[in-house]
Design a protein around this motif. Structure first.
Motif, PDB file in Angstrom:
ATOM      1  N   MET A 454      -3.255  -5.109   6.495  1.00  0.00           N
ATOM      2  CA  MET A 454      -2.278  -4.577   5.546  1.00  0.00           C
ATOM      3  C   MET A 454      -0.961  -5.334   5.659  1.00  0.00           C
ATOM      4  N   LEU A 455      -0.553  -5.961   4.576  1.00  0.00           N
ATOM      5  CA  LEU A 455       0.706  -6.686   4.566  1.00  0.00           C
ATOM      6  C   LEU A 455       1.836  -5.826   4.020  1.00  0.00           C
ATOM      7  N   ARG A 456       1.610  -5.203   2.867  1.00  0.00           N
ATOM      8  CA  ARG A 456       2.649  -4.402   2.214  1.00  0.00           C
ATOM      9  C   ARG A 456       2.302  -2.923   2.295  1.00  0.00           C
ATOM     10  N   CYS A 457       3.349  -2.106   2.305  1.00  0.00           N
ATOM     11  CA  CYS A 457       3.153  -0.674   2.109  1.00  0.00           C
ATOM     12  C   CYS A 457       2.593  -0.458   0.708  1.00  0.00           C
ATOM     13  N   VAL A 458       1.824   0.593   0.538  1.00  0.00           N
ATOM     14  CA  VAL A 458       1.244   0.865  -0.775  1.00  0.00           C
ATOM     15  C   VAL A 458       2.330   1.059  -1.830  1.00  0.00           C
ATOM     16  N   SER A 459       3.534   1.458  -1.420  1.00  0.00           N
ATOM     17  CA  SER A 459       4.651   1.636  -2.356  1.00  0.00           C
ATOM     18  C   SER A 459       5.391   0.340  -2.641  1.00  0.00           C
ATOM     19  N   ASN A 460       4.980  -0.739  -1.999  1.00  0.00           N
ATOM     20  CA  ASN A 460       5.673  -2.018  -2.170  1.00  0.00           C
ATOM     21  C   ASN A 460       4.754  -2.996  -2.894  1.00  0.00           C
ATOM     22  N   ASN A 461       4.182  -2.547  -4.003  1.00  0.00           N
ATOM     23  CA  ASN A 461       3.285  -3.382  -4.805  1.00  0.00           C
ATOM     24  C   ASN A 461       3.557  -3.125  -6.281  1.00  0.00           C
ATOM     25  N   TYR A 462       3.698  -4.187  -7.035  1.00  0.00           N
ATOM     26  CA  TYR A 462       3.909  -4.061  -8.480  1.00  0.00           C
ATOM     27  C   TYR A 462       2.940  -4.930  -9.262  1.00  0.00           C
ATOM     28  N   SER A 463       2.163  -5.760  -8.570  1.00  0.00           N
ATOM     29  CA  SER A 463       1.226  -6.677  -9.212  1.00  0.00           C
ATOM     30  C   SER A 463      -0.194  -6.312  -8.812  1.00  0.00           C
ATOM     31  N   THR A 464      -1.086  -6.210  -9.786  1.00  0.00           N
ATOM     32  CA  THR A 464      -2.480  -5.881  -9.488  1.00  0.00           C
ATOM     33  C   THR A 464      -3.119  -6.974  -8.643  1.00  0.00           C
ATOM     34  N   LEU A 465      -2.879  -8.228  -9.014  1.00  0.00           N
ATOM     35  CA  LEU A 465      -3.442  -9.344  -8.256  1.00  0.00           C
ATOM     36  C   LEU A 465      -2.882  -9.386  -6.839  1.00  0.00           C
ATOM     37  N   SER A 466      -1.574  -9.224  -6.704  1.00  0.00           N
ATOM     38  CA  SER A 466      -0.950  -9.269  -5.385  1.00  0.00           C
ATOM     39  C   SER A 466      -1.354  -8.077  -4.525  1.00  0.00           C
ATOM     40  N   PHE A 467      -1.497  -6.923  -5.160  1.00  0.00           N
ATOM     41  CA  PHE A 467      -1.941  -5.735  -4.436  1.00  0.00           C
ATOM     42  C   PHE A 467      -3.299  -5.987  -3.777  1.00  0.00           C
ATOM     43  N   TRP A 468      -4.195  -6.633  -4.516  1.00  0.00           N
ATOM     44  CA  TRP A 468      -5.522  -6.886  -3.975  1.00  0.00           C
ATOM     45  C   TRP A 468      -5.458  -7.870  -2.813  1.00  0.00           C
ATOM     46  N   ARG A 469      -4.548  -8.845  -2.888  1.00  0.00           N
ATOM     47  CA  ARG A 469      -4.423  -9.813  -1.797  1.00  0.00           C
ATOM     48  C   ARG A 469      -3.857  -9.177  -0.537  1.00  0.00           C
ATOM     49  N   ALA A 470      -3.015  -8.152  -0.689  1.00  0.00           N
ATOM     50  CA  ALA A 470      -2.330  -7.556   0.461  1.00  0.00           C
ATOM     51  C   ALA A 470      -3.076  -6.369   1.056  1.00  0.00           C
ATOM     52  N   TRP A 471      -3.983  -5.751   0.294  1.00  0.00           N
ATOM     53  CA  TRP A 471      -4.707  -4.559   0.759  1.00  0.00           C
ATOM     54  C   TRP A 471      -6.041  -5.010   1.357  1.00  0.00           C
ATOM     55  N   HIS A 472      -6.331  -4.623   2.581  1.00  0.00           N
ATOM     56  CA  HIS A 472      -7.545  -5.039   3.294  1.00  0.00           C
ATOM     57  C   HIS A 472      -7.661  -6.564   3.242  1.00  0.00           C
ATOM     58  N   ARG A 473      -6.627  -7.202   3.770  1.00  0.00           N
ATOM     59  CA  ARG A 473      -6.471  -8.648   3.606  1.00  0.00           C
ATOM     60  C   ARG A 473      -7.620  -9.441   4.233  1.00  0.00           C
TER      61      ARG A 473
END
Length: 632
Positions: A454-473
């Motif tokens: 996990m790179l970002r907190c779930v509240s620190n995401n605004y991009s669908t693509l970036s969210f996927w890269r940061a969640w379960h990296r």
């Protein structure tokens, strides 16, 4: 002075480098080079061997102290954050008329006057077993030290990091032999007699790669076998010994009105010794990823037998993270002992993070320079802070119990329903984050550095693509290496390429959904993620950043509006996949869209998200000003 040291320590604790050096060091740069440059800098010497990250030329000047952001601070601290917490707390008080409907799902808490919501089975299991896992975290590395004392390295091979290839091979044998031995014991303790089912699956997968199958068929056979195992584990519910016995003894032998046959009684007896976790198939999905990794890393090594770090003029004791993953292990390293040691490596067996076979062998041969005691201590403290945050949240927000009790969402206002769902996503995020960080901490203490999940907190995401890269990296990186890149990646420069790219995304996320669980909700979630990718990808082509360089503020506001839409779509997709399901999402949308107060809340929520996303933008700009570009 003491206050200054404390401030410095806390600052370092929240550095990206504390989470994972992969975030702050380019993947092609060996971390030993970074250490040398850091030490030389501390000694006042210049070191030209490492080019430190330079500020991105596109990074904008800091806005933290501007009037615009001062307004954001007032809104966030004075209204948005307090309102969010108050709404969820107000419906979680004993005075709420619906409290009695879900009180039975609450447990005694350690905060005076509050109960705790541990109705979530995953977190409850983790919480109850935390003392035992903490004991293992200490005991396992200590047992390794005992093993190393009883089976020492050959004389002169004590420092494998700087030693000869012979010394490194000795360290590899020492570590993997311990991993292999401990894996068998660990497997039996966890799963009892079901350990033999797991070992059979592992053996069959090993023979697919190394058993003489024509080389060109190894990838197809590997994927077919492991996808079939994925389905069979779910449909056969772990292959109960009693069910297997019935296949041989006949269905009449299992009739409870007659005496079961000896074979069926034996099956029932074997089932009764299921170890600490009798339902081994629940968490076996993570092992499937390691099975694929071993087979495909071995398959690719067959095409690069002549390739080695030395032939590439690289120091095998000081490889970059990218080289550890991509450079194949030696032919003799793909043996059954190393295979079992890798697939059942105790610290990462149950939940990951995921490390490839090549990197496991590389780090077992040479200790990674990223393993530093000070960083590991800071990482442990961050884990404890997240654990404390989770405990406090569960004492004041009872969304899990409310949902489990079959909540009548029509009795809640749009604000209450939406914010309960929003905090539910945070609970999901933390209940996944905690095991991942605990087991990664265990691996770090043991001398293996896997990727941070996990790179970002779930509240620190605004991009669908970036969210996927940061969640379960680590899983994202696994998908890139073993599915996405072999399928050709994505390219949206033409209609034909765009169609192929969408198909690639669908294949990847269909696998992701099936890998999580074989449920319709998750399949819908996977397809929704792909669908929500498309507007963002289209917007990046229609509004390229370089065309707005003369109007950065206008471009930032446009991107923020798009980010609000992305957040709403991501929240919806994750609620379907992991929280309230499709029917629950429909109820939430109905409460928002069919009522004036609901529409007013939606406008307020979008305005709040707009403010929050501006802060997210500035967080990333501050990273760019330090030369860190995470693309998420």
């Amino acid at each position: 002075m003491a206050r200054g040291r404390l401030h410095t320590f806390v600052g370092h604790m929240f550095d990206l480098d504390t989470l994972d050096t992969r975030f702050t060091t380019p993947s092609g740069v060996p971390y030993k080079t970074v250490i040398d440059a850091r030490n030389n800098g501390a000694n006042g010497k210049r070191d030209d061997s490492f080019n430190a990250p330079k500020p991105d030329k596109h990074a904008q000047p800091s806005k933290w102290a501007t009037p615009e952001f001062l307004l954001y601070y007032v809104l966030l601290g004075g209204f948005i954050f307090p309102s969010m917490f108050w709404v969820t707390y107000s419906v979680s008080r004993p005075s709420d008329p619906r409290y009695g409907k879900y009180e039975r799902f609450l447990s005694p808490g350690w905060i005076p006057g509050r109960k705790i919501d541990v109705s979530d089975a995953q977190y409850s299991t983790f919480r109850n077993n935390l003392p035992f896992m903490a004991l293992l975290l200490v005991l396992h590395p200590l047992l390794r030290r005992v093993w190393e004392a009883v089976n020492p390295l050959p004389r002169g091979a004590g420092s494998a990091r700087a030693g000869s290839p012979e010394a490194a091979n000795a360290r590899l044998r020492q570590r993997t032999t311990f991993d292999y031995t401990f894996a068998i014991i660990y497997l039996i303790a966890l799963h009892g007699f079901s350990a033999f089912k797991i070992l059979l699956i592992l053996f069959l997968n090993f023979k697919i790669a190394t058993g003489g199958l024509p080389r060109k068929y190894i990838p197809a056979a590997t994927w077919t076998f492991n996808v079939c195992v994925l389905f069979a584990n779910e449909l056969c519910r772990g292959y109960k010994f009693r069910s297997i016995a019935l296949l041989f003894a006949g269905p009449s032998a299992g009739d409870m009105l007659s005496d079961p046959s000896v074979l069926v009684r034996l099956g029932e007896w074997l089932d009764s010794y299921g170890g600490i976790m009798s339902r081994w198939q629940i968490l076996f999905n993570i092992t499937i990823l390691r099975l694929v990794s071993f087979n495909l890393d071995y398959y690719w090594s067959l095409n690069s037998r002549s390739s080695s770090p030395l032939e590439k003029q690289l120091d095998p004791a000081n490889l970059s993270e990218r080289d550890r993953v991509t450079i194949s292990a030696a032919p003799g390293d793909y043996c059954f002992r190393n295979y079992i040691g890798y697939t059942i490596y105790a610290p990462l067996y149950l939940t990951g993070p995921i490390i490839t076979f090549n990197e496991y062998i590389s780090q077992s041969r040479y200790k990674s320079a990223t393993i530093e005691t000070a960083r590991t201590v800071r990482y442990a403290l961050r884990f404890l802070l997240v654990l404390l945050s989770m405990e406090v949240l569960l004492h004041y927000d009872y969304v899990g119990a409310i949902t489990k009790a079959g909540a009548d969402w029509s009795s809640y206002t749009a604000a209450q329903t939406s914010l309960l769902s929003f905090f539910n996503l945070h609970i999901i995020w933390m209940k996944l984050l905690l095991p991942w960080r605990l087991f990664r901490l265990w691996a770090l203490v043991d001398g293996i550095d896997p990727p941070e999940n996990m790179l970002r907190c779930v509240s620190n995401n605004y991009s669908t693509l970036s969210f996927w890269r940061a969640w379960h990296r680590s899983y994202y990186r696994w998908l890139l290496r073993y599915i996405y890149i072999p399928l050709g990646g994505t390219n949206f420069r033409s209609w034909r390429d765009s169609a192929r790219s969408v198909i690639t995304y669908l294949v990847v996320f269909t696998f992701v959904a099936m890998w999580h669980d074989i449920q319709l909700n998750l399949l819908i979630w996977g397809w929704l993620i792909v669908f929500f990718f498309l507007p963002e990808i289209a917007a990046s082509y229609i509004f390229p950043r370089h065309k707005w360089e003369s109007r950065p503020t206008t471009y930032r506001m446009m991107c923020c509006a798009g980010g609000v839409a992305n957040v709403l779509m991501m929240v919806s997709a994750n609620l379907v996949g992991f929280a309230v399901g499709w029917d629950g999402l429909q109820s939430i949308l109905k409460g928002i869209l069919y009522d004036y107060s609901g529409l007013l809340f939606l406008v307020t929520a979008c305005a709040s998200l707009f403010v929050g996303i501006q802060v997210m933008f500035e967080v990333r700009e501050s990273e760019l000003r330090k030369g860190i570009s995470l693309k998420c």
